[in-house]
Design an enzyme around this catalytic site. Sequence first.
Site, PDB file in Angstrom:
ATOM      1  N   GLY A 177       0.772  -1.241   0.000  1.00  0.00           N
ATOM      2  CA  GLY A 177       0.000   0.000   0.000  1.00  0.00           C
ATOM      3  C   GLY A 177       0.800   1.286   0.000  1.00  0.00           C
TER       4      GLY A 177
ATOM      5  N   GLU B  91       3.748   4.349   6.049  1.00  0.00           N
ATOM      6  CA  GLU B  91       2.568   3.498   5.841  1.00  0.00           C
ATOM      7  C   GLU B  91       1.506   4.266   5.061  1.00  0.00           C
ATOM      8  OE1 GLU B  91       1.160   0.880   5.381  1.00  0.00           O
ATOM      9  OE2 GLU B  91       0.519  -0.102   7.236  1.00  0.00           O
ATOM     10  N   ASP B  92       0.643   3.536   4.362  1.00  0.00           N
ATOM     11  CA  ASP B  92      -0.423   4.198   3.603  1.00  0.00           C
ATOM     12  C   ASP B  92      -1.555   4.660   4.517  1.00  0.00           C
ATOM     13  OD1 ASP B  92      -1.221   1.600   4.174  1.00  0.00           O
ATOM     14  OD2 ASP B  92      -1.878   1.105   2.153  1.00  0.00           O
TER      15      ASP B  92
ATOM     16  N   ASP C 169      -5.618   1.919  10.249  1.00  0.00           N
ATOM     17  CA  ASP C 169      -7.048   1.679  10.432  1.00  0.00           C
ATOM     18  C   ASP C 169      -7.242   1.192  11.877  1.00  0.00           C
ATOM     19  OD1 ASP C 169      -9.705   1.051   9.983  1.00  0.00           O
ATOM     20  OD2 ASP C 169      -9.317  -0.681   8.743  1.00  0.00           O
TER      21      ASP C 169
ATOM     22  N   LYS D  11      -7.292   6.561   9.961  1.00  0.00           N
ATOM     23  CA  LYS D  11      -8.731   6.309  10.128  1.00  0.00           C
ATOM     24  C   LYS D  11      -8.999   6.110  11.622  1.00  0.00           C
ATOM     25  CE  LYS D  11     -10.457   3.437   6.728  1.00  0.00           C
ATOM     26  NZ  LYS D  11     -10.957   2.106   6.292  1.00  0.00           N
TER      27      LYS D  11
ATOM     28  N   PHE E 140     -14.141   3.329   3.370  1.00  0.00           N
ATOM     29  CA  PHE E 140     -13.137   2.497   2.721  1.00  0.00           C
ATOM     30  C   PHE E 140     -12.656   3.264   1.495  1.00  0.00           C
ATOM     31  CE2 PHE E 140     -11.126  -0.819   0.327  1.00  0.00           C
ATOM     32  CZ  PHE E 140     -10.454  -1.497   1.338  1.00  0.00           C
ATOM     33  N   VAL E 141     -11.380   3.548   1.463  1.00  0.00           N
ATOM     34  CA  VAL E 141     -10.850   4.393   0.390  1.00  0.00           C
ATOM     35  C   VAL E 141      -9.869   3.624  -0.490  1.00  0.00           C
ATOM     36  CG1 VAL E 141     -11.186   6.599   1.556  1.00  0.00           C
ATOM     37  CG2 VAL E 141      -9.083   5.310   1.976  1.00  0.00           C
TER      38      VAL E 141
ATOM     39  N   ASP F 104      -5.826  -0.158  -2.071  1.00  0.00           N
ATOM     40  CA  ASP F 104      -6.525  -1.032  -3.005  1.00  0.00           C
ATOM     41  C   ASP F 104      -7.851  -1.552  -2.483  1.00  0.00           C
ATOM     42  OD1 ASP F 104      -5.243  -2.740  -0.987  1.00  0.00           O
ATOM     43  OD2 ASP F 104      -5.961  -4.384  -2.243  1.00  0.00           O
TER      44      ASP F 104
ATOM     45  N   ARG G 274      -4.878   0.823  -7.074  1.00  0.00           N
ATOM     46  CA  ARG G 274      -3.689   1.366  -6.397  1.00  0.00           C
ATOM     47  C   ARG G 274      -3.034   2.481  -7.210  1.00  0.00           C
ATOM     48  NH1 ARG G 274      -2.089  -2.067  -2.132  1.00  0.00           N
ATOM     49  NH2 ARG G 274      -2.531  -4.265  -2.431  1.00  0.00           N
TER      50      ARG G 274
HETATM   51  P1  IMP Z   1      -4.942  -2.014  10.249  1.00  0.00           P
HETATM   52  O1  IMP Z   1      -4.069  -3.122  10.730  1.00  0.00           O
HETATM   53  O2  IMP Z   1      -6.390  -2.272  10.555  1.00  0.00           O
HETATM   54  O3  IMP Z   1      -4.495  -0.656  10.741  1.00  0.00           O
HETATM   55  O4  IMP Z   1      -4.915  -2.043   8.683  1.00  0.00           O
HETATM   56  C1  IMP Z   1      -3.939  -1.476   7.986  1.00  0.00           C
HETATM   57  C2  IMP Z   1      -3.912  -1.943   6.559  1.00  0.00           C
HETATM   58  O5  IMP Z   1      -5.220  -2.263   6.049  1.00  0.00           O
HETATM   59  C3  IMP Z   1      -3.434  -0.801   5.715  1.00  0.00           C
HETATM   60  O6  IMP Z   1      -2.037  -0.807   5.611  1.00  0.00           O
HETATM   61  C4  IMP Z   1      -4.130  -1.026   4.407  1.00  0.00           C
HETATM   62  O7  IMP Z   1      -3.348  -1.866   3.598  1.00  0.00           O
HETATM   63  C5  IMP Z   1      -5.418  -1.736   4.772  1.00  0.00           C
HETATM   64  N1  IMP Z   1      -6.557  -0.770   4.834  1.00  0.00           N
HETATM   65  C6  IMP Z   1      -7.138  -0.237   5.905  1.00  0.00           C
HETATM   66  N2  IMP Z   1      -8.134   0.606   5.584  1.00  0.00           N
HETATM   67  C7  IMP Z   1      -8.159   0.621   4.234  1.00  0.00           C
HETATM   68  C8  IMP Z   1      -8.948   1.352   3.267  1.00  0.00           C
HETATM   69  O8  IMP Z   1      -9.835   2.167   3.573  1.00  0.00           O
HETATM   70  N3  IMP Z   1      -8.668   1.095   1.965  1.00  0.00           N
HETATM   71  C9  IMP Z   1      -7.707   0.215   1.557  1.00  0.00           C
HETATM   72  N4  IMP Z   1      -6.930  -0.459   2.422  1.00  0.00           N
HETATM   73  C10 IMP Z   1      -7.155  -0.263   3.742  1.00  0.00           C
HETATM   74 MG    MG Z   2      -0.767  -1.150   4.095  1.00  0.00          MG
END
Ligand code: IMP
Ligand code: MG
Length: 173
Positions: A41, A95-96, A99, A127, A148-149, A155, A161
């Site tokens: 990402g 990081e992208d 969440d 987020k 969700f973006v 992606d 992407r």
């Molecule tokens: P986390 O572990 O829940 O913080 O998730 C992180 C990873 O989930 C990110 O690095 C993204 O790859 C993916 N992710 C979380 N939210 C989104 C979204 O809105 N769109 C696309 N990928 C997401």
């Molecule tokens: Mg990621």
Amino acid sequence: MVIGKPLLTVEQVQNRVKELASKISEDYEGKQVLAVGILRGAFMFFSDIVRHIQVPMSIDFLIASSYIKTQTSGEIKIHADLREDIKGKHVLLIEDIVDTGLTLKHIQDTLLGRNPASLKICTFLDKKPRRKAELKLDYVGFEISDYFVVGYGLDYDNKFRNLPYISIFKEST
Ligand code: IMP
Ligand code: MG
């Protein structure tokens, strides 16, 4: 599936990238940084931000995943680890999106065990409403609501992407 109009335009994205890079350059003045991109990402954000950071730098990548389509599986895997030994280095994780924070928390804990001189986090999107893990984010591009973006590296099912902006993704029914 529907891709709406940009939530963040190319111009907003690029302006914010430059602002973050100049803050990072100030904070790391006199130091050497190891920028670590979290793939897949972060590839676009990573390549944009590093070219504006003005301190000596080396780069590395790791591949992690926690997501299946739009659902968080809660299980984090590091598919490919760093090649660099990070002991004594100033590591900046790029990081992208954060969440739940579970992915980055897992990566942070793993890397802290290798004794870097410092470890900071730079994420393009935050987020916040969905956070589960306690995590200090040092540099944040934009805080967004629970959408969700896609785009700018992010992606849905490994698609979208390549969009140069951020859009809200909706599955059509
Ligand atoms: P986390 O572990 O829940 O913080 O998730 C992180 C990873 O989930 C990110 O690095 C993204 O790859 C993916 N992710 C979380 N939210 C989104 C979204 O809105 N769109 C696309 N990928 C997401
Ligand atoms: Mg990621």
